[in-house]
Every structure is written in structure tokens, then in C-alpha cells.
Design a protein around this motif. Structure first.
Motif, short mmCIF file in Angstrom:
data_model
loop_
_atom_site.label_atom_id
_atom_site.label_comp_id
_atom_site.label_asym_id
_atom_site.label_seq_id
_atom_site.Cartn_x
_atom_site.Cartn_y
_atom_site.Cartn_z
N ILE A 50 3.91 -3.18 12.24
CA ILE A 50 5.00 -3.30 11.27
C ILE A 50 4.45 -3.70 9.90
O ILE A 50 4.86 -3.15 8.84
CB ILE A 50 6.03 -4.34 11.77
N VAL A 51 3.51 -4.66 9.87
CA VAL A 51 2.92 -5.11 8.61
C VAL A 51 2.17 -3.95 7.95
O VAL A 51 2.24 -3.74 6.71
CB VAL A 51 2.01 -6.31 8.86
N ASP A 52 1.43 -3.15 8.71
CA ASP A 52 0.71 -2.00 8.17
C ASP A 52 1.67 -1.04 7.49
O ASP A 52 1.40 -0.54 6.37
CB ASP A 52 -0.05 -1.27 9.27
N GLY A 82 -5.73 -11.66 -0.40
CA GLY A 82 -5.21 -11.84 -1.75
C GLY A 82 -3.81 -12.41 -1.79
O GLY A 82 -3.27 -12.58 -2.89
N GLN A 83 -3.22 -12.68 -0.63
CA GLN A 83 -1.87 -13.23 -0.60
C GLN A 83 -1.87 -14.47 0.29
O GLN A 83 -2.70 -14.60 1.19
CB GLN A 83 -0.87 -12.21 -0.06
N PRO A 84 -0.90 -15.36 0.04
CA PRO A 84 -0.81 -16.55 0.91
C PRO A 84 -0.35 -16.16 2.32
O PRO A 84 0.34 -15.15 2.50
CB PRO A 84 0.23 -17.43 0.20
N PRO A 85 -0.74 -16.92 3.34
CA PRO A 85 -0.33 -16.59 4.72
C PRO A 85 1.20 -16.63 4.87
O PRO A 85 1.87 -17.46 4.25
CB PRO A 85 -1.00 -17.68 5.57
N ARG A 101 -4.73 -9.82 16.07
CA ARG A 101 -4.99 -8.40 15.86
C ARG A 101 -5.21 -8.14 14.36
O ARG A 101 -4.50 -8.72 13.51
CB ARG A 101 -3.82 -7.55 16.36
N ARG A 102 -6.16 -7.29 14.09
CA ARG A 102 -6.45 -6.93 12.69
C ARG A 102 -5.83 -5.56 12.41
O ARG A 102 -6.03 -4.61 13.16
CB ARG A 102 -7.94 -6.90 12.43
N GLY A 106 -6.47 -4.31 6.63
CA GLY A 106 -7.27 -5.51 6.49
C GLY A 106 -6.52 -6.80 6.79
O GLY A 106 -7.10 -7.88 6.71
N GLU A 107 -5.23 -6.70 7.06
CA GLU A 107 -4.47 -7.91 7.36
C GLU A 107 -4.80 -8.39 8.77
O GLU A 107 -5.24 -7.62 9.61
CB GLU A 107 -2.97 -7.66 7.20
N THR A 108 -4.51 -9.67 9.04
CA THR A 108 -4.72 -10.28 10.35
C THR A 108 -3.39 -10.89 10.83
O THR A 108 -2.76 -11.64 10.07
CB THR A 108 -5.78 -11.38 10.29
#
Length: 423
Positions: A50-52, A82-85, A101-102, A106-108
């Protein structure tokens, strides 16, 4: 025995529950843990996808947008370079199940679930297994009680039956239990009870027969001895003593005969003998008794007949018929001998009222009597006659005629046709 059966059955059930229950608990615990780990990993993969898609669409990613994508009892952290969690849900304390999961951009994505949820689920499973085990134990106890009653109660009954047999009550129970081994024991006990009953009946019958058959000879013997005590004539003493000795021999023969019949009624010691001797001996023995009541006893018919049988038994049969006439009959008693076919017949009759119509053929049954007597004499007489292959019948009721039928041995003598009446 009942307690041991219950204990052994319960022990087996507990062992089975212990072996399979522990194994089931271990397997279920691992399965629940593995399932929880798979759920967390699956949610991390889904949330990363979903984030992707939102990053590629240059859409905003906040906790308010993603809160519906994470379960209520889970915590997720999305870290975008580059962004806060972005934190979703409340961070759990203590031991957790975690999956990271990555994404392709590039997000985790990290998803956590508290270990306590798995513990609660394992606890519910343990409760279910425990409830099933408890039901199994209760069912085993009930089954053990039923089986114990099924096996112990018959043994108690059989023990009571054996105790009754030992106390002299030989009645068979004829009760079966559906267990082959117990039914076999019951069959043996019932068969033993029947044998004991037959033995007791034979012993009681022997005692009754002996008391009845010995009564008259003992009375006659006592009369002879009384005559000896009141006379001073040596000749009379000698004659009476000789008769007394003969009666003692008869008593011995009576006892032996009764014992023989009690062991095996079919056993006989038949010989060829002279009917005249037996009849004359009975006349001599019974004349004093008849004379004392003003009656007579006579004999008539064919002479020198030879019959096959036991002289002592024939004498007892005639004595029973003569005594029966003395007690229940009237007038003169006559003993007549005749021949019919290959049999010699001795008829005993008197001038009394005869046999009541309600007795009829039952006159030879035990305990059947029309005049308050024991009802044993005629029954014993018939048994004695049949033991030698003869038979005793009531030929006529009024006036009474009883016939003793014996196999005979023909004797060709001119005097066989003679008839004589002895008074």
C-alpha cells in the motif's frame, strides 16, 4: 474388585490423556505461534504494498490514512527515506512478534503484535483440551463403574449361591449375566444345586422309607419278645426266639434293600424263589395282629409257584399291602395266587369300603392317603416291585384288590393245580 477395576480403568485413561494431551498442547502451541507470525508477516507485506502504491502516486502517507490498514491489536511503523517515521497504533510493551519488509521505493514497514495475544489463544486452546480431557475422565469413570457392577455383582450373586448351597438350600438360581465365563460358573453351580437337591431328597426319602418299613417288623419283634418274657415253657421260648431271629433277619434284609434302592432303584438281586414260603411267612407274622382285632387273614390259589425276584422285597410288598388292609380295610384279608401268561400274580383283597374315588390312580403317590396315614407304604411297595422287574397295581377299588405281578418260572408238578385255603 470394584475399586480395582475403577482404578485400573482410570489409570489407563489418565496415561492416554497424558501422552496424547501433552503432545496436542505442544503441537497446538507451535501452530498458534506460527500462525501469529504468518499473520504479522502477511500484514507487513500488504502494508508495504500500500505504501509503495501511494509513493508512486505521490500521495500523502500519514497514520490517519493507514490506520484502517492495521489491526486493532497491532502496531506498525513506516520509515520513508527523508521523512519522519509514521507510527500506526499503540506500541506494545513486553515480548512481541515482529516482521519487517522493505518496499520497492526504499521504505521500510515494521509490524508488531504483542506476544500476550498468542498466550491468550494458547490458553483458550488449553482450556478446550482440558475440558475434553475432563469429559474423557468422567466418561471413563462412569464406564468403569458400569463394568465393575457388571462383573462384581454377578460374582456377589454367585458367592451368595455357593453360601446357600453350603447352608443346605439347594435351590438353583438359574440366573445368567451375559458373560460367558460367569455364565459357565453359574451353570456349574446350578448343576451342583440340582445334584445336592437330588441327594437330599434321596436321603430324606430313605429316612422316611426306613422308618415306615421298619415300624411293623419292630412291633412284631417286640410282641415276640414280650411273649418270651411272660412264658416259662422252654418249647414256647424256643419257638418264639426262632421266630424273633427270623424277623431280625428280615429287618436286616429290609435295611439292605432300602439302602440299595436309595443308591440305584434299578439295582436288583432277583432269584428264583417259592411264593408259598413268602406267603406263609407273612401269614404267620400277621395272624397275631389280625387276631387281636377279631379279623382273619387267609391264603388261597395255585400252589408251588416259582417266581423271579427278591424274596425280601416281595415280603415287604406283601407286608405293606397286608398292613394297609389292617389299617384301612375290613373283614377277612385274602391272599390269592394265580397265573396269567408268564407271570405269577399275588392278589391281596379285603372286605372293607375300598379306595375312595377321589384317590384313584394317585393311591401309589407319596404322601397320598385317605386315612391320615403317612402315604408312604404303597409308594415304597411299588418301588420295591419295580426294582425287581415286577409291578404293583390296583386291580379294583371296591372292594379293594391289589395285584403284585412277578415273572415266574414254570414248574411242572401235578400238585401245581391244587388249591388250598389256610385260615
Amino acid at each position: 474388585m470394584r475399586r480395582r477395576l475403577i482404578q485400573s480403568t482410570l489409570a489407563v485413561v489418565l496415561v492416554v490423556i497424558a501422552v496424547f494431551g501433552v503432545s496436542l498442547v505442544v503441537v497446538e502451541t507451535r501452530t498458534i505461534s506460527a500462525s501469529a507470525q504468518e499473520r504479522v508477516e502477511s500484514e507487513a507485506v500488504r502494508l508495504a504494498g500500500i505504501v509503495d502504491s501511494r509513493i508512486l502516486g505521490r500521495e500523502q502517507i500519514t497514520s490517519e490514512i493507514l490506520v484502517d490498514q492495521v489491526g486493532d491489536d497491532r502496531y506498525a511503523v513506516v520509515r520513508i527515506p527523508g521523512q519522519p517515521p509514521v507510527e500506526i497504533g499503540q506500541k506494545p510493551s513486553g515480548d512481541v512478534i515482529e516482521s519487517t519488509r522493505r518496499g520497492e521505493e526504499g521504505e521500510t514497514v515494521t509490524v508488531q503484535e504483542p506476544r500476550s495475544a498468542v498466550t491468550r489463544e494458547v490458553g483458550r486452546t488449553l482450556m478446550i483440551i482440558g475440558a475434553v480431557a475432563l469429559l474423557a475422565v468422567i466418561a471413563a469413570v462412569l464406564l468403569a463403574l458400569r463394568q465393575a457392577d457388571r462383573l462384581a455383582s454377578p460374582l456377589t450373586d454367585l458367592a451368595e449361591t455357593a453360601e446357600r448351597l453350603g447352608s443346605g438350600d439347594p435351590r438353583p438360581r438359574r440366573k445368567r449375566y451375559g458373560v460367558p465365563e460367569l455364565d459357565r460358573v453359574a451353570d456349574v453351580l446350578d448343576a451342583s444345586a440340582e445334584r445336592i437337591a437330588r441327594m437330599l431328597t434321596a436321603e430324606r426319602r430313605l429316612a422316611a422309607d426306613a422308618s415306615h418299613q421298619l415300624r411293623t417288623p419292630l412291633t412284631a419283634l417286640s410282641m415276640r419278645l414280650e411273649e418270651i418274657t411272660v412264658t416259662d415253657d422252654p418249647t414256647t421260648v424256643k419257638d418264639e426266639a426262632t421266630i424273633a431271629l427270623t424277623q431280625v433277619e428280615r429287618l436286616t434284609d429290609v435295611v439292605e434293600r432300602l439302602l440299595t434302592n436309595s443308591r440305584d432303584p434299578r439295582t436288583g438281586s432277583a432269584v428264583t424263589f417259592d411264593l408259598d414260603e413268602v406267603i406263609q411267612q407273612q401269614l404267620a407274622e400277621w395272624r397275631p395282629a389280625y387276631r387281636s382285632v377279631g379279623r382273619a387273614i387267609v391264603s388261597s390259589g395255585k400252589r408251588h409257584l416259582k417266581a423271579v425276584g427278591t424274596p425280601g422285597a416281595v415280603a415287604q410288598v406283601l407286608a405293606a399291602l397286608i398292613e394297609n388292609s389292617l389299617m384301612h380295610g375290613g373283614g377277612t384279608v385274602a391272599l390269592r395266587t394265580r397265573v396269567t401268561g408268564n407271570q405269577a400274580v399275588i392278589e391281596v383283597t379285603d372286605e372293607g369300603p375300598g379306595v375312595p374315588a377321589d384317590l384313584g390312580a394317585r393311591i401309589f403317590e407319596r404322601a397320598i392317603s385317605g386315612r391320615n396315614s403317612t402315604g408312604i407304604g404303597l409308594a415304597v411297595a411299588r418301588d420295591l416291585a419295580e426294582a425287581d422287574g415286577g409291578r404293583l397295581e390296583m386291580l379294583q377299588a371296591k372292594p379293594p384288590i391289589f395285584g403284585l405281578f412277578l415273572s415266574r418260572t414254570p414248574v411242572k408238578k401235578s400238585s401245581e393245580e391244587e388249591e388250598r385255603t389256610v385260615r
